[in-house]
Design a protein around this motif. Sequence first.
Motif, PDB file in Angstrom:
ATOM      1  N   ARG A  39      45.674  24.075  39.529  1.00 36.31           N
ATOM      2  CA  ARG A  39      45.222  24.170  40.705  1.00 36.31           C
ATOM      3  C   ARG A  39      44.318  25.446  41.213  1.00 36.31           C
ATOM      4  N   GLN A  40      44.608  26.614  40.160  1.00 32.41           N
ATOM      5  CA  GLN A  40      43.975  27.732  40.632  1.00 32.41           C
ATOM      6  C   GLN A  40      42.557  27.836  39.803  1.00 32.41           C
ATOM      7  N   TRP A  41      42.380  26.875  38.824  1.00 34.02           N
ATOM      8  CA  TRP A  41      41.219  26.791  38.031  1.00 34.02           C
ATOM      9  C   TRP A  41      40.218  25.918  38.954  1.00 34.02           C
ATOM     10  N   LEU A  42      40.785  24.973  39.520  1.00 30.88           N
ATOM     11  CA  LEU A  42      39.811  24.260  40.537  1.00 30.88           C
ATOM     12  C   LEU A  42      39.557  24.914  41.641  1.00 30.88           C
ATOM     13  N   ALA A  43      40.503  25.527  42.289  1.00 34.49           N
ATOM     14  CA  ALA A  43      40.345  26.499  43.391  1.00 34.49           C
ATOM     15  C   ALA A  43      39.012  27.458  43.168  1.00 34.49           C
ATOM     16  N   ASP A  44      38.862  27.799  41.890  1.00 28.69           N
ATOM     17  CA  ASP A  44      37.952  28.997  41.504  1.00 28.69           C
ATOM     18  C   ASP A  44      36.747  28.098  41.490  1.00 28.69           C
ATOM     19  N   GLY A  45      36.803  26.900  41.279  1.00 26.92           N
ATOM     20  CA  GLY A  45      35.441  25.943  40.983  1.00 26.92           C
ATOM     21  C   GLY A  45      34.921  26.106  39.650  1.00 26.92           C
ATOM     22  N   CYS A  46      35.921  26.422  38.771  1.00 26.98           N
ATOM     23  CA  CYS A  46      35.476  26.360  37.313  1.00 26.98           C
ATOM     24  C   CYS A  46      35.390  25.056  36.859  1.00 26.98           C
ATOM     25  N   HIS A  47      35.794  23.952  37.429  1.00 21.91           N
ATOM     26  CA  HIS A  47      35.349  22.604  36.816  1.00 21.91           C
ATOM     27  C   HIS A  47      33.860  22.179  37.013  1.00 21.91           C
ATOM     28  N   GLY A  48      33.125  23.023  37.983  1.00 23.68           N
ATOM     29  CA  GLY A  48      31.697  22.671  38.285  1.00 23.68           C
ATOM     30  C   GLY A  48      31.706  21.326  39.108  1.00 23.68           C
ATOM     31  N   GLN A 153      48.037  26.896  23.098  1.00 24.95           N
ATOM     32  CA  GLN A 153      46.275  26.531  23.504  1.00 24.95           C
ATOM     33  C   GLN A 153      45.852  27.953  23.344  1.00 24.95           C
ATOM     34  N   GLY A 154      44.983  28.085  22.508  1.00 22.81           N
ATOM     35  CA  GLY A 154      44.264  29.186  22.108  1.00 22.81           C
ATOM     36  C   GLY A 154      43.638  29.911  23.293  1.00 22.81           C
ATOM     37  N   LYS A 155      43.075  31.053  22.808  1.00 25.58           N
ATOM     38  CA  LYS A 155      42.009  31.978  23.929  1.00 25.58           C
ATOM     39  C   LYS A 155      40.945  31.087  24.369  1.00 25.58           C
ATOM     40  N   HIS A 156      40.543  30.111  23.605  1.00 25.53           N
ATOM     41  CA  HIS A 156      39.433  29.170  23.856  1.00 25.53           C
ATOM     42  C   HIS A 156      39.806  28.200  24.897  1.00 25.53           C
ATOM     43  N   THR A 157      41.122  28.080  25.082  1.00 22.54           N
ATOM     44  CA  THR A 157      41.721  26.931  25.795  1.00 22.54           C
ATOM     45  C   THR A 157      42.025  25.641  25.174  1.00 22.54           C
ATOM     46  N   GLN A 196      35.940  34.205  21.662  1.00 28.32           N
ATOM     47  CA  GLN A 196      35.580  34.875  23.130  1.00 28.32           C
ATOM     48  C   GLN A 196      34.028  35.444  22.606  1.00 28.32           C
ATOM     49  N   THR A 197      33.944  36.017  21.481  1.00 27.89           N
ATOM     50  CA  THR A 197      32.718  36.845  21.500  1.00 27.89           C
ATOM     51  C   THR A 197      31.787  35.884  20.816  1.00 27.89           C
ATOM     52  N   ALA A 198      32.253  34.745  20.340  1.00 23.92           N
ATOM     53  CA  ALA A 198      31.207  33.791  19.796  1.00 23.92           C
ATOM     54  C   ALA A 198      30.553  32.931  20.733  1.00 23.92           C
ATOM     55  N   ALA A 206      38.191  35.482  30.858  1.00 23.27           N
ATOM     56  CA  ALA A 206      39.223  35.958  30.379  1.00 23.27           C
ATOM     57  C   ALA A 206      39.797  35.085  29.249  1.00 23.27           C
ATOM     58  N   PRO A 207      40.874  35.995  28.355  1.00 23.44           N
ATOM     59  CA  PRO A 207      41.263  35.041  27.349  1.00 23.44           C
ATOM     60  C   PRO A 207      42.157  33.881  27.943  1.00 23.44           C
ATOM     61  N   TYR A 208      42.219  32.677  27.527  1.00 22.81           N
ATOM     62  CA  TYR A 208      42.915  31.411  27.779  1.00 22.81           C
ATOM     63  C   TYR A 208      42.289  30.903  29.106  1.00 22.81           C
ATOM     64  N   ARG A 209      41.100  31.232  29.602  1.00 23.10           N
ATOM     65  CA  ARG A 209      40.400  30.934  30.783  1.00 23.10           C
ATOM     66  C   ARG A 209      38.924  30.488  30.399  1.00 23.10           C
ATOM     67  N   LEU A 210      38.576  29.211  30.947  1.00 18.49           N
ATOM     68  CA  LEU A 210      37.125  28.797  30.574  1.00 18.49           C
ATOM     69  C   LEU A 210      36.721  28.470  32.026  1.00 18.49           C
ATOM     70  N   ASP A 211      35.531  28.950  32.296  1.00 15.81           N
ATOM     71  CA  ASP A 211      34.678  28.548  33.444  1.00 15.81           C
ATOM     72  C   ASP A 211      33.429  27.295  32.922  1.00 15.81           C
ATOM     73  N   ALA A 212      34.017  26.167  33.020  1.00  9.37           N
ATOM     74  CA  ALA A 212      33.007  24.963  32.676  1.00  9.37           C
ATOM     75  C   ALA A 212      31.643  25.271  32.858  1.00  9.37           C
TER      76      ALA A 212
END
Length: 347
Positions: A39-48, A153-157, A196-198, A206-212
Amino acid sequence: MAEDKSLEDRIKSKAVELGFAACGIALADAAPLAADRLRQWLADGCHGDMIWMETRAHHRASPAGLWPAVKSVISLGMSYAPATDPLALADEGGVGRISVYAQGADYHDVVKRQLKALGRWLAAEGGGDLKVFVDTAPVMEKPLAEAAGLGWQGKHTNLVSRDHGSWLFLGAIYTTLELVPDGRGRGGCGSCDACQTACPTDAFPAPYRLDARRCISYLTIEAAGPIPHEFRRAIGNRIYGCDDCLAVCPWNKFAAAARDNIAFHPRAELVAPDLADLLALDDAGFRQVFAGSPIKRIGRDRMVRNAAIAAGNSGDGDLVRVLRPLVNDSNPVVAEAAEWALGELQP
């Protein structure tokens, strides 16, 4: 004797027989935090533009939200670990790079076929009702796989496995059987931030969080419109997906190449396709080249758009000849990408 083994153990043995590299069991309510994070991920619009994530969020939030009768989830993983370095072609300007998972047969078909086979066996052996899922349904495969002990679930999600690194296709069987669950996945990322750095486009706020919206996989596969200019040079020669965050995961050193799963062996023509050939594709040519591949779902226009961006990053002046006709392409997104590429190659 087989009859002395528990149903849970027999499920896992059958899964191995069917080509799965990992199998674990969780209760249907074993990933309670997944719903709030979604829900938070969707609220932030990270799903594009992936609107289906939004419209079916209530189904995706928990197994019971999709199927109220479910009691247990069998999570399964099929390895597609590559035999060669996925980043090896990064500096090859005249060719396109396709994500490892898409270089062979369509994993949706392969994994679902084996899930159905396991489901038929389970129905005969244990009874109950069941449903099988692989990627196309509103199922939170990764948190469920973690709950079932396949990894974390890694830092790359994505899911990381102690035995298979970051290279598992995930599937799930929902069942009305009350099975004995396994423990949660062991291991973790610790202080490592390699994924994260790659990332070429800084898609991890942030770690464990992807902005699609910043992810090259999203930009080259899910996004139908023009690729934002701020990401074009970072895309390099990637024309379908991106392996960077997966490929640098240190846990991959424990993953043996998936040599036994012939379906996922790369097709020669998809390992390093020539950009000039891709730019010249029409609809019929696209369907012919990508038949049986997961790439077929993006269609000709998106592929040629991606190839044009890669051409603009190639430094290969010979591609100007193939790009020029595309400025008048019937698809305005393709035409704009070609015009941008020409501007990069002949400023």
